[in-house]
Scaffold this motif. Structure first.
Motif, PDB file in Angstrom:
ATOM      1  N   LYS A 205       0.833  -1.218   0.000  1.00 31.26           N
ATOM      2  CA  LYS A 205       0.000   0.000   0.000  1.00 31.26           C
ATOM      3  C   LYS A 205       0.861   1.259   0.000  1.00 31.26           C
ATOM      4  CE  LYS A 205      -4.196  -1.764   0.474  1.00 31.26           C
ATOM      5  NZ  LYS A 205      -5.418  -1.430  -0.167  1.00 31.26           N
ATOM      6  N   VAL A 206       1.943   1.257   0.778  1.00 32.64           N
ATOM      7  CA  VAL A 206       2.818   2.430   0.821  1.00 32.64           C
ATOM      8  C   VAL A 206       3.540   2.603  -0.516  1.00 32.64           C
ATOM      9  CG1 VAL A 206       4.841   3.464   1.930  1.00 32.64           C
ATOM     10  CG2 VAL A 206       3.044   2.414   3.319  1.00 32.64           C
TER      11      VAL A 206
ATOM     12  N   GLN B  73       2.347   1.725  -3.415  1.00 28.22           N
ATOM     13  CA  GLN B  73       1.310   2.263  -4.303  1.00 28.22           C
ATOM     14  C   GLN B  73       1.056   3.744  -4.027  1.00 28.22           C
ATOM     15  OE1 GLN B  73      -1.878  -0.407  -3.346  1.00 28.22           O
ATOM     16  NE2 GLN B  73      -1.299  -1.894  -4.920  1.00 28.22           N
ATOM     17  N   TYR B  74       1.091   4.124  -2.756  1.00 31.06           N
ATOM     18  CA  TYR B  74       0.900   5.521  -2.349  1.00 31.06           C
ATOM     19  C   TYR B  74       1.939   6.417  -3.027  1.00 31.06           C
ATOM     20  CZ  TYR B  74       1.169   9.469   1.000  1.00 31.06           C
ATOM     21  OH  TYR B  74       1.227  10.707   1.594  1.00 31.06           O
ATOM     22  N   TRP B  75       3.221   6.038  -2.925  1.00 28.62           N
ATOM     23  CA  TRP B  75       4.273   6.875  -3.520  1.00 28.62           C
ATOM     24  C   TRP B  75       4.214   6.842  -5.046  1.00 28.62           C
ATOM     25  CZ3 TRP B  75       5.591  10.522  -0.688  1.00 28.62           C
ATOM     26  CH2 TRP B  75       5.828  10.379   0.674  1.00 28.62           C
TER      27      TRP B  75
ATOM     28  N   PHE C 171      -4.534   7.545  -5.764  1.00 28.95           N
ATOM     29  CA  PHE C 171      -4.032   8.036  -4.486  1.00 28.95           C
ATOM     30  C   PHE C 171      -5.169   8.073  -3.462  1.00 28.95           C
ATOM     31  CE2 PHE C 171      -2.748  11.520  -1.625  1.00 28.95           C
ATOM     32  CZ  PHE C 171      -1.434  11.190  -1.350  1.00 28.95           C
TER      33      PHE C 171
ATOM     34  N   LEU D 171      -6.434   4.863  -1.732  1.00 30.28           N
ATOM     35  CA  LEU D 171      -5.597   4.287  -0.680  1.00 30.28           C
ATOM     36  C   LEU D 171      -5.882   4.877   0.693  1.00 30.28           C
ATOM     37  CD1 LEU D 171      -2.269   4.386  -2.705  1.00 30.28           C
ATOM     38  CD2 LEU D 171      -3.581   2.321  -2.134  1.00 30.28           C
ATOM     39  N   LEU D 172      -6.614   5.986   0.730  1.00 26.97           N
ATOM     40  CA  LEU D 172      -6.816   6.756   1.958  1.00 26.97           C
ATOM     41  C   LEU D 172      -8.159   6.474   2.619  1.00 26.97           C
ATOM     42  CD1 LEU D 172      -5.667  10.226   0.563  1.00 26.97           C
ATOM     43  CD2 LEU D 172      -4.247   8.472   1.660  1.00 26.97           C
TER      44      LEU D 172
ATOM     45  N   ARG E 204      -6.977   0.674   4.530  1.00 22.12           N
ATOM     46  CA  ARG E 204      -6.705   2.019   3.993  1.00 22.12           C
ATOM     47  C   ARG E 204      -5.818   2.794   4.959  1.00 22.12           C
ATOM     48  NH1 ARG E 204     -12.329   3.120   1.130  1.00 22.12           N
ATOM     49  NH2 ARG E 204     -11.764   2.102  -0.813  1.00 22.12           N
ATOM     50  N   ILE E 205      -5.064   3.729   4.410  1.00 21.61           N
ATOM     51  CA  ILE E 205      -4.178   4.558   5.226  1.00 21.61           C
ATOM     52  C   ILE E 205      -5.044   5.518   6.038  1.00 21.61           C
ATOM     53  CG2 ILE E 205      -2.321   6.258   5.190  1.00 21.61           C
ATOM     54  CD1 ILE E 205      -1.541   5.032   2.394  1.00 21.61           C
TER      55      ILE E 205
END
Length: 128
Positions: free
Chosen positions: A7-8, A10-12, A23, A26-27, A103-104
């Motif tokens: 997930k991280v 994918q985030y970046w 983006f 993911l949140l 999710r973040i």
């Protein structure tokens, strides 16, 4: 690579691609983002999305290190900000937490700036 690490990553990747739809996916809706050095806090998915969409300049986050397990992860990035004729690079260390849906839900960013240490009366320190 475990789910939190994925997930991280994918985030970046989404941030660098300016793929704001990916983006946002993911949140968590109630994400909280904090920067202790500047005492900034952003609450909520839409606000955090706007915060990132409006970041000034031409930038890229180069993922250097990624650790994670369970509902937590941490990344180290080199944040490259391109200016007229130069590139300024800063280190970013981000702590991520995930909710039950994966999710973040919380990010705490640390932006340690280098500084010259004070003189010491010992010979045990190696500069690198």
């Amino acid at each position: 690579m475990n789910p939190s690490q994925q997930k991280v990553r994918q985030y970046w990747q989404a941030a660098n691609a300016r793929d704001w739809a990916a983006f946002a996916e993911l949140l968590a809706e109630d994400i909280v983002y904090e920067v202790p050095q500047t005492r900034e806090r952003v609450r909520g998915r839409q606000a955090y999305l706007r915060f990132n969409q409006t970041w000034p300049g031409d930038w890229e986050a180069e993922l250097l290190r990624l650790l994670g397990e369970g509902d937590q992860a941490v990344s180290e990035i080199a944040f490259h900000l391109r200016q007229a004729d130069s590139v300024k690079t800063e280190t970013g260390i981000s702590f991520f937490e995930f909710d039950a849906a994966g999710r973040i839900c919380r990010i705490v960013d640390h932006w340690p700036a280098p500084y010259e240490p004070p003189p010491r009366a010992c010979d045990c320190i190696e500069r690198f």
